[in-house]
Design an enzyme around this catalytic site. Sequence first.
Site, short mmCIF file in Angstrom:
data_model
loop_
_atom_site.label_atom_id
_atom_site.label_comp_id
_atom_site.label_asym_id
_atom_site.label_seq_id
_atom_site.Cartn_x
_atom_site.Cartn_y
_atom_site.Cartn_z
N GLU A 231 48.23 48.34 -9.71
CA GLU A 231 47.59 47.04 -9.48
C GLU A 231 47.11 47.06 -8.04
O GLU A 231 47.91 46.89 -7.11
CB GLU A 231 48.61 45.90 -9.67
N CYS A 265 44.80 39.49 -3.70
CA CYS A 265 43.98 40.57 -4.22
C CYS A 265 42.75 40.02 -4.94
O CYS A 265 41.71 40.65 -4.97
CB CYS A 265 44.81 41.43 -5.17
P1 NAD Z 1 50.48 49.06 0.63
O1 NAD Z 1 49.77 49.96 -0.31
O2 NAD Z 1 50.41 49.36 2.07
O3 NAD Z 1 52.04 48.98 0.27
C1 NAD Z 1 52.53 48.55 -0.98
C2 NAD Z 1 53.96 49.07 -1.18
O4 NAD Z 1 53.95 50.49 -1.30
C3 NAD Z 1 54.89 48.76 -0.02
O5 NAD Z 1 56.16 48.45 -0.55
C4 NAD Z 1 54.93 50.06 0.74
O6 NAD Z 1 56.11 50.24 1.52
C5 NAD Z 1 54.87 51.07 -0.37
N1 NAD Z 1 54.35 52.38 0.00
C6 NAD Z 1 53.48 52.70 0.98
N2 NAD Z 1 53.21 54.02 0.97
C7 NAD Z 1 53.93 54.55 -0.04
C8 NAD Z 1 54.07 55.86 -0.58
N3 NAD Z 1 53.39 56.91 -0.08
N4 NAD Z 1 54.89 56.06 -1.62
C9 NAD Z 1 55.55 55.01 -2.18
N5 NAD Z 1 55.47 53.74 -1.71
C10 NAD Z 1 54.65 53.52 -0.66
O7 NAD Z 1 49.93 47.61 0.30
P2 NAD Z 1 50.16 46.27 1.12
O8 NAD Z 1 49.36 46.35 2.39
O9 NAD Z 1 51.60 45.97 1.19
O10 NAD Z 1 49.51 45.17 0.14
C11 NAD Z 1 48.18 44.74 0.22
C12 NAD Z 1 47.35 45.37 -0.88
O11 NAD Z 1 47.91 45.06 -2.16
C13 NAD Z 1 45.94 44.82 -0.92
O12 NAD Z 1 45.03 45.88 -1.11
C14 NAD Z 1 45.94 43.91 -2.14
O13 NAD Z 1 44.68 43.72 -2.74
C15 NAD Z 1 46.88 44.64 -3.04
N6 NAD Z 1 47.41 43.73 -4.08
C16 NAD Z 1 47.02 43.92 -5.37
C17 NAD Z 1 47.47 43.06 -6.36
C18 NAD Z 1 47.06 43.22 -7.81
O14 NAD Z 1 47.71 42.64 -8.68
N7 NAD Z 1 46.02 43.98 -8.12
C19 NAD Z 1 48.31 42.00 -6.03
C20 NAD Z 1 48.69 41.85 -4.70
C21 NAD Z 1 48.24 42.72 -3.72
#
Ligand code: NAD
Length: 513
Positions: A231, A265
Amino acid sequence: MQTFSLKKVEPTESSMSNEMTPDQAKQIFAEAHAAFNLLKTYTLSQRIAQVKKVKRFILDHFEKIIDKIVEETGKARTDALVSEIFGVLDHIEYLIQESPNILKEQTVKTPLLLLGKKSTIYHEPLGVVLILSPWNYPFYIGFTALVSAFIAGNAVVYKPSEHTPLMWLFEEILSTSSLMQSCIRVVYGSGVTGQRLVDCHPAKIFFTGSTKTGRKILEQAARQVIPVELELGGKDAMIVFEDVHLDRTVAGALWGALTNCGQSCSAVERLYVHNSIFDVFLTRLKEKMPLLVLNSQDRGDADIGAMTTDFQVDVVLHQLKEAQEKGATVLVGGECLNKETRFIVPTLVTDVQDSMELMRDETFGPVLPVIRFHTEEEVLQHVNRSEYGLSASVWSADMTRAKRIARRLEVGAVSINNVMLTEGNPALPFGGVKNSGYGRSKGAAGLLAFTRSKSILLDKQSAKIEANWYPYTRKKYALFVKLIQARFASRFFWPLKVALVGSRLEKEAQKPR
Ligand code: NAD
């Protein structure tokens, strides 16, 4: 009513350190596997009973939960109440009501050629699933996913974002049910810990976050053949035709772009307005946007909260600067009031081009770019050109036109004459296409995503030898040819013809070689 103290659950050694070591990650998974084996002995109605306890606890304590969310995210209190608390309760209620129907064993049609047999599908849990969540809706996204996983019968390892860990909150809520407490393990840490958890071979990874991280997780998971739900980010468009109610649509655009300070998002990040109402629409946005209230002492009366992270403030300000350098006009806002408190003034921009980062990349801040369009074809081309495809909204009194546009939009969800509202119905699946990811959360599809199907073909005990078993003979071969013709080439009376050839085959099959 239970008392609420956020330190009630004792932290484990692994959750205290900044990052989990590979051995600690393995240990957590071993414990979660043991919990899964225990969970297998519980029925769905017993799991639902546990979830009801948790729901009751959230209902009794939601103001304190909001305090914690607001303290960590800086979001407006009403955003936390409506999107996080209401959203979680609504989702739990949906699961309580609908999961028995969605997860029940399903009888499917058995063809005439398999006469006397029955076909069924079981929806079984996957095992220990890994849920990784982002910082923008730290309560809603994490909690809805883990309750769905648990209801479907899985144990869960859950890692919140390091930027909004809501430390001990989930543990506290889950301690209302000792079963849920032992089956759902919360782990703190950054992407480093996330990677180590992925290496523990979860049965599935349910990831919500950025497209960049989603790609990395997919690569790591591919090496171990772990299924992943992604997502990811969005660049959602709102398309406004000339026949809309102006005041309502302006109010919808402001909310869609600015709720949660634009850190959604599915926030409106591109507003396309028909040429014939463009000027009046822009004037009203210009009048209304400055009336929104920014307030750090929010008691439920502030419209706009703070940004949650410093780095996202930088992204927003950088995109605005780049857009202005390329010719964009900022009509309202455009500045960060105070870098410490992370308040960005809601911003209205026009004269934007697709070449600007503001129009291409996710902004994730309180910025609304407005674009003029003349025809349906033109607006569809612009919107679909994006690499993202999460959701969109179409506004028009002409329903035929609105539905036609909805069909042609390359996105996972469309609200018609409303904004971000597909998420408001827990029965509707949510998820994107293209760089916004794949897979679905919520709805029946979202719950089934935490299961695997097992197909059952049921035959009775008898002495009968099947026609397609040995021995193969020329006579049987000829009869099978007739059977194929009867079943697939006959337009009339095929069931009768199939029955006749079938009974000859059956008889033939019972003869010893
Ligand atoms: P992010 O990708 O930086 O992090 C998300 C999660 O992944 C965090 O818990 C982080 O610690 C973890 N993570 C980071 N690198 C990782 C790796 N290599 N392996 C495993 N886990 C890892 O995202 P963010 O900045 O926390 O969130 C914002 C983003 O989320 C925006 O792009 C937003 O659009 C998206 N988002 C999407 C939805 C949806 O339903 N499509 C909903 C909410 C947010």
